[in-house]
Design an enzyme around this catalytic site. Sequence first.
Site, PDB file in Angstrom:
ATOM      1  N   GLY A  46       0.834  -1.193   0.000  1.00  0.00           N
ATOM      2  CA  GLY A  46       0.000   0.000   0.000  1.00  0.00           C
ATOM      3  C   GLY A  46       0.867   1.241   0.000  1.00  0.00           C
ATOM      4  O   GLY A  46       2.061   1.173   0.315  1.00  0.00           O
ATOM      5  N   GLN A  51       3.015   9.898   1.795  1.00  0.00           N
ATOM      6  CA  GLN A  51       4.366   9.333   1.795  1.00  0.00           C
ATOM      7  C   GLN A  51       5.212   9.810   0.628  1.00  0.00           C
ATOM      8  O   GLN A  51       6.435   9.711   0.673  1.00  0.00           O
ATOM      9  CB  GLN A  51       4.290   7.797   1.764  1.00  0.00           C
ATOM     10  N   CYS A  92       6.254  -0.355   7.356  1.00  0.00           N
ATOM     11  CA  CYS A  92       5.915   0.861   6.608  1.00  0.00           C
ATOM     12  C   CYS A  92       7.095   1.251   5.738  1.00  0.00           C
ATOM     13  O   CYS A  92       8.236   1.256   6.208  1.00  0.00           O
ATOM     14  CB  CYS A  92       5.579   1.989   7.586  1.00  0.00           C
ATOM     15  N   LEU A  93       6.804   1.593   4.493  1.00  0.00           N
ATOM     16  CA  LEU A  93       7.871   2.012   3.577  1.00  0.00           C
ATOM     17  C   LEU A  93       8.550   3.291   4.059  1.00  0.00           C
ATOM     18  O   LEU A  93       9.676   3.568   3.661  1.00  0.00           O
ATOM     19  CB  LEU A  93       7.295   2.217   2.169  1.00  0.00           C
ATOM     20  N   HIS A 134      -4.056   1.530   7.983  1.00  0.00           N
ATOM     21  CA  HIS A 134      -2.680   2.037   8.013  1.00  0.00           C
ATOM     22  C   HIS A 134      -2.531   3.222   7.041  1.00  0.00           C
ATOM     23  O   HIS A 134      -1.958   4.257   7.396  1.00  0.00           O
ATOM     24  CB  HIS A 134      -1.736   0.880   7.661  1.00  0.00           C
ATOM     25  N   GLU A 135      -3.099   3.064   5.833  1.00  0.00           N
ATOM     26  CA  GLU A 135      -2.989   4.138   4.828  1.00  0.00           C
ATOM     27  C   GLU A 135      -3.847   5.343   5.201  1.00  0.00           C
ATOM     28  O   GLU A 135      -3.437   6.493   4.995  1.00  0.00           O
ATOM     29  CB  GLU A 135      -3.398   3.634   3.436  1.00  0.00           C
ATOM     30  N   HIS A 138      -2.011   7.483   7.519  1.00  0.00           N
ATOM     31  CA  HIS A 138      -1.032   8.354   6.841  1.00  0.00           C
ATOM     32  C   HIS A 138      -1.705   9.654   6.391  1.00  0.00           C
ATOM     33  O   HIS A 138      -1.121  10.737   6.516  1.00  0.00           O
ATOM     34  CB  HIS A 138      -0.442   7.665   5.612  1.00  0.00           C
TER      35      HIS A 138
HETATM   36  O1  GNR Z   1       4.097  -2.640   2.462  1.00  0.00           O
HETATM   37  C1  GNR Z   1       3.508  -2.502   3.518  1.00  0.00           C
HETATM   38  N1  GNR Z   1       3.207  -3.593   4.253  1.00  0.00           N
HETATM   39  C2  GNR Z   1       2.366  -3.571   5.366  1.00  0.00           C
HETATM   40  C3  GNR Z   1       2.366  -4.682   6.184  1.00  0.00           C
HETATM   41  C4  GNR Z   1       1.553  -4.739   7.291  1.00  0.00           C
HETATM   42  C5  GNR Z   1       0.729  -3.669   7.571  1.00  0.00           C
HETATM   43  C6  GNR Z   1       0.735  -2.536   6.771  1.00  0.00           C
HETATM   44  C7  GNR Z   1       1.548  -2.492   5.667  1.00  0.00           C
HETATM   45  S1  GNR Z   1       1.541  -1.106   4.647  1.00  0.00           S
HETATM   46  C8  GNR Z   1       3.141  -1.150   3.984  1.00  0.00           C
HETATM   47  C9  GNR Z   1       3.323  -0.081   2.923  1.00  0.00           C
HETATM   48  C10 GNR Z   1       3.187   1.276   3.565  1.00  0.00           C
HETATM   49  O2  GNR Z   1       4.010   1.788   4.269  1.00  0.00           O
HETATM   50  N2  GNR Z   1       2.051   1.898   3.372  1.00  0.00           N
HETATM   51  O3  GNR Z   1       1.834   3.082   3.974  1.00  0.00           O
HETATM   52 NI    NI Z   2       3.030   3.142   5.738  1.00  0.00          NI
END
Ligand code: GNR
Ligand code: NI
Length: 168
Positions: A46, A51, A92-93, A134-135, A138
């Site tokens: 995601g 980001q 998270c990236l 999670h997104e 952000h």
């Molecule tokens: O790639 C991602 N893997 C992930 C794994 C578990 C819970 C959430 C994520 S999101 C993350 C990519 C990212 O940072 N999205 O904002």
């Molecule tokens: Ni993230």
Amino acid sequence: MAVLDILRYPDQRLHTVARRVEHVDDRIRKLVSDMAQTMYDAPGVGLAATQVNVHERVIVIDVSETKDRLQVFINPEIVSYGDERSVHEEGCLSVPGIYDEVERPEQVTVRALDEHGKSFTLSADGLLAVCIQHEMDHLLGKVFVQYLSRLKQSRIRSKMLKLDRQTA
Ligand code: GNR
Ligand code: NI
């Protein structure tokens, strides 16, 4: 298409609150396309516009094994949460190399616009539900490490700053 730079925690720009998209036009479709390429390149499941330093309510997600099921959420809103909560390991990236457990509602129903400006409603559980939440965090300027203890946050911050110095 382009692979965009991803902001890294503790960059303060990650705490910007995103605005609603007023018109789903070619500019937004180009953003979606660049975000998808950035997500697949990383690779991640995601990516939120925040980001890539674009503070508009746009998310891309692909939780498929085959990486061929792109889901686009513009102006996403949570319609309802399920009663059950579950713990998942998140990463998270924007916080590379850090993984930790976060408890969230197991099931969510979200309403959003697709890349054509068409409204849809989706119920999700498992990884997709985690990813949507999670997104959406952000877009509100929240990074998953903010659910962890202050001690862990402070260790993660130091580790990330050290990593930045090594790669600068
Ligand atoms: O790639 C991602 N893997 C992930 C794994 C578990 C819970 C959430 C994520 S999101 C993350 C990519 C990212 O940072 N999205 O904002
Ligand atoms: Ni993230």
